[in-house]
Enzyme design. Structure first.
Site, PDB file in Angstrom:
ATOM      1  N   LYS A 116      11.977 -70.360  38.479  1.00  0.00           N
ATOM      2  CA  LYS A 116      11.388 -71.691  38.355  1.00  0.00           C
ATOM      3  C   LYS A 116      12.208 -72.768  39.070  1.00  0.00           C
ATOM      4  O   LYS A 116      11.637 -73.677  39.676  1.00  0.00           O
ATOM      5  CB  LYS A 116      11.242 -72.077  36.875  1.00  0.00           C
ATOM      6  CG  LYS A 116      10.169 -71.298  36.131  1.00  0.00           C
ATOM      7  CD  LYS A 116      10.071 -71.811  34.689  1.00  0.00           C
ATOM      8  CE  LYS A 116       9.356 -70.847  33.754  1.00  0.00           C
ATOM      9  NZ  LYS A 116       7.949 -70.632  34.059  1.00  0.00           N
ATOM     10  N   GLU A 200      13.171 -80.462  31.925  1.00  0.00           N
ATOM     11  CA  GLU A 200      12.020 -81.176  32.464  1.00  0.00           C
ATOM     12  C   GLU A 200      11.564 -82.252  31.508  1.00  0.00           C
ATOM     13  O   GLU A 200      11.692 -82.107  30.292  1.00  0.00           O
ATOM     14  CB  GLU A 200      10.835 -80.195  32.594  1.00  0.00           C
ATOM     15  CG  GLU A 200      10.487 -79.871  34.007  1.00  0.00           C
ATOM     16  CD  GLU A 200       9.419 -78.807  34.100  1.00  0.00           C
ATOM     17  OE1 GLU A 200       8.533 -78.740  33.226  1.00  0.00           O
ATOM     18  OE2 GLU A 200       9.472 -78.044  35.075  1.00  0.00           O
ATOM     19  N   HIS A 235      -0.492 -71.549  24.831  1.00  0.00           N
ATOM     20  CA  HIS A 235      -0.141 -71.496  26.258  1.00  0.00           C
ATOM     21  C   HIS A 235      -0.896 -70.421  27.031  1.00  0.00           C
ATOM     22  O   HIS A 235      -0.540 -70.104  28.155  1.00  0.00           O
ATOM     23  CB  HIS A 235       1.371 -71.305  26.460  1.00  0.00           C
ATOM     24  CG  HIS A 235       2.185 -72.467  25.929  1.00  0.00           C
ATOM     25  ND1 HIS A 235       1.888 -73.768  26.244  1.00  0.00           N
ATOM     26  CD2 HIS A 235       3.250 -72.495  25.115  1.00  0.00           C
ATOM     27  CE1 HIS A 235       2.759 -74.553  25.636  1.00  0.00           C
ATOM     28  NE2 HIS A 235       3.582 -73.820  24.938  1.00  0.00           N
ATOM     29  N   ARG A 297      -0.661 -64.149  43.548  1.00  0.00           N
ATOM     30  CA  ARG A 297      -1.632 -63.060  43.320  1.00  0.00           C
ATOM     31  C   ARG A 297      -3.004 -63.670  43.057  1.00  0.00           C
ATOM     32  O   ARG A 297      -3.149 -64.898  43.028  1.00  0.00           O
ATOM     33  CB  ARG A 297      -1.206 -62.261  42.095  1.00  0.00           C
ATOM     34  CG  ARG A 297      -1.028 -63.191  40.896  1.00  0.00           C
ATOM     35  CD  ARG A 297      -0.849 -62.456  39.591  1.00  0.00           C
ATOM     36  NE  ARG A 297      -0.328 -63.304  38.540  1.00  0.00           N
ATOM     37  CZ  ARG A 297      -1.050 -64.127  37.794  1.00  0.00           C
ATOM     38  NH1 ARG A 297      -2.357 -64.212  37.978  1.00  0.00           N
ATOM     39  NH2 ARG A 297      -0.495 -64.879  36.872  1.00  0.00           N
TER      40      ARG A 297
END
Ligand code: ADP
Length: 620
Positions: A116, A200, A235, A297
């Protein structure tokens, strides 16, 4: 174009890829585990290779076996689908090293997007807006706490190697930071073997918006517009749509241009998705949409993009893998109408969404919308794999048209005896906020209870079903100054229920002996129930080994044919009940000894009263 293709996957995505490959004249090879020997993708493919036992680590994750299967069957290329090995750069490289074509991006692109922090740094350099936060190497707890304070609370601590919603901690107050950091690092080290974290800004009420991108080996990169996947449960995406509600042309242009820049930064080839998080508290604004991650993908939700663009993205993948240029230029792509997809899971909302496994005795999703599935009626859902059994995709002129068509299709879906989330999806699709396009990733968590589907069919539906299944369980009752009323007792998935009915009942199936077990399914709001007459229930109970003979309705005993202690044989008449001016013979469900015979001839009994009990001889 490729001549042959091995699909390193299972379920709906394997079937979906085979369909396009077949249309393009490509020979297909399926791989399967022992649990999938009878699976649809195996039946559909031209050739199929067993790769191992049911657990994925012994089958679908065994890259070497899959490459060997491709060699043994002369397959020229491997399509990984999604999940499993699709984002595994080592596997992609091994496929290429084996001299096969990898239907996917270069392994280097997969690696670049794998962590990430590295991915975010790369995107920031490419001029793609990223969520405000700290990406640095300095992992000193005090330094990280200072960074969190500078970003401003609430913040999210994320494991850089995290995925699948794991390795994230929301921190609302500075006082909680140190503990949350420790716990996140511990989880990251044990789950991903990498304790590194980034910090974040936590976006409140965010929307998940992603852009489909595509690249070829001729230097072309296009986008195929955005999808909104904000409707999530824990999520995990549940309902996806394209385009995104509330997206204006200028914001779309800015977002899609950023996505193309992101793809270009990693020389992207094939199908990819750039995921963004949006703060939509004041509508969708280009300066409040930030890069989150790239999926290298095909996505589960690609069909909504196919529906609005009229393109087949698997065909695009296969053409690009063959070395052809992209089938369309950016200027030739446009949005037509609105599309919405729902993910149908074999799971029981009433039991905390636990997977519902076993045989699909009834499975019919109709044909009013596109259905992508990997199972058919009679298939067995095993506990080894993801319980998603189908995707339903509706396309209409407007968002409302797509939404209502999707809800109607789910409403009518027949799945039994396994449970699905169809009723839950119908409630979500009809929820006022969702209908208004007022969505964010927390909607399901907030509205949880309101979205729970009914656990019983409605009165009118049950009444119709009772009238249809008939049986001796109907009672006529009269009320003063009222129309005659009939009551029927039926079993709904094995549980007794009474219902008032208007229509005359169908005649009982034979006055003596157990009625044949009726199979009647009723379907409402995406859930199916089996409704059986009360009489049938008695034979059902007997078959289950319980020899209790209950009065199927109130009546008078007019004959008692056996006595306590008698030996009886299956089918031998025990008691005759007179009810509703008819005689009902009740007989032994199996060979055994009469244990209880509590009532004499002439006795009036209530519905459900025990009339006799038979026990097996060895139990007596
Ligand atoms: P994973 O790789 O584990 O799926 P992501 O970074 O893709 O993790 O995030 C998963 C989900 O977590 C997102 O779809 C969103 O719902 C939520 N999320 C991620 N980042 C933020 C953020 N900065 N603020 C609020 N929610 C976030």
């Amino acid at each position: 174009m490729l001549a042959s293709l091995l699909i390193a996957n299972r379920g709906e995505i394997a079937c979906r890829i085979i369909r396009t490959a077949r249309r393009l004249g490509i020979r297909t090879v399926a791989v399967y585990s022992d649990a999938d020997a009878q699976a649809l993708h195996v039946a559909m493919a031209d050739d199929a290779v067993r790769i191992g036992p049911a657990p994925v680590r012994d089958s679908y994750l065994l890259g070497d076996r899959i490459i060997a299967a491709a060699r043994d069957t002369g397959a020229q290329a491997i399509h990984p689908g999604y999940g499993f090995l699709s984002e595994n750069a080592q596997f992609a490289q091994a496929v290429i090293d084996a001299g096969l074509i990898w239907v996917g991006p270069d392994p280097a692109s997969i690696t670049a997007m794998g962590l990430k922090d590295a991915a975010k740094a790369l995107m920031a350099d490419a001029g793609v807006p990223v969520t405000p936060g700290y990406l640095g190497d300095n992992q000193d707890p005090d330094h990280l706490a200072d960074q969190a304070a500078a970003i401003g609370y609430p913040v999210l601590i994320k494991a850089v190697a995290g995925g699948g919603g794991k390795g994230m901690r929301l921190v609302e107050r500075p006082a909680d930071f140190a503990d949350a950091l420790l716990s996140c690092q511990r989880e990251a080290a044990s789950s991903f073997g990498n304790a590194h974290v980034l910090i974040e800004k936590y976006i409140e009420r965010p929307r998940h918006i992603e852009v489909q991108v595509f690249g070829d080996r001729h230097g072309n990169i296009v986008h195929l517009f955005e999808r909104d996947c904000s409707l999530q449960r824990r999520h995990q995406k549940v309902i996806e749509e394209a385009p995104a509600p509330g997206m204006d042309g200028a914001t779309r242009d800015a977002l899609c241009a950023a996505a193309v820049r992101a793809a270009r930064a990693v020389d992207y080839v094939g199908a990819g998705t750039i995921e963004f998080i949006a703060d939509a508290s004041e509508g969708l604004r280009a300066d409040r949409i930030w890069f989150m991650e790239m999926n290298t993908r095909l996505q589960v939700e690609h069909p909504v993009t196919e529906a609005i663009t009229g393109q087949d993205l698997v065909e695009w993948q296969l053409r690009v893998a063959s070395g052809e240029p992209l089938p369309r230029a950016q200027a030739d792509l446009s949005i037509t109408g609105w599309a919405m997809e729902a993910r149908l899971y074999a799971e029981d909302p009433a039991k905390g969404f636990l997977p519902s496994i076993g045989r699909l005795d009834a499975f019919d999703l109709g044909d009013s919308v596109r259905v992508d599935t990997g199972v058919g009626q009679g298939a067995t859902i095993s506990p080894f794999y993801d319980p998603m059994i189908a995707k339903l995709i509706a396309h209409g002129d407007s968002r409302d048209a797509a939404r209502t068509a999707l809800a109607a299709a789910l409403d009518r879906s027949v799945v039994w005896p396994l449970r699905t989330n169809a009723g839950f999806l119908v409630q979500a699709l009809r929820h006022a906020d969702f209908a208004a396009g007022d969505i964010d990733t927390g909607l399901i968590a907030r509205e949880g209870e309101a979205l729970m589907p009914a656990t019983l069919p409605s009165e009118p539906t049950l009444a119709q079903a009772a009238a249809r299944v008939g049986g001796a369980g109907a009672l006529a009752g009269f009320r003063l100054n009222a129309a005659p009323q009939r009551q029927a007792r039926v079993l709904v998935d094995g549980q007794p229920g009474d219902v008032a009915i208007d229509a005359p009942l169908a005649p009982a199936a034979g006055a003596i002996g157990p009625a044949p077990l009726a199979r009647t399914l009723v379907t409402e709001q995406g859930r199916s129930w089996q409704v059986t007459p009360w009489r049938a229930a008695i034979s059902g109970a007997a078959a289950a080994g319980d020899g209790a003979i209950l009065a199927p309705m109130p009546g008078r005993i007019i004959a008692v044919s056996v006595a306590s202690g008698d030996k009886v044989t299956k089918g031998q008449k025990l008691v005759t009940l007179e009810a509703m001016k008819m005689e009902h013979g009740l007989s032994a469900p199996f060979d055994g000894i009469v244990k209880d015979m509590p009532h004499d001839e002439g006795a009036q009994v209530q519905e459900g009263t025990l009339l006799a009990r038979i026990v097996a001889e060895d139990a007596a």
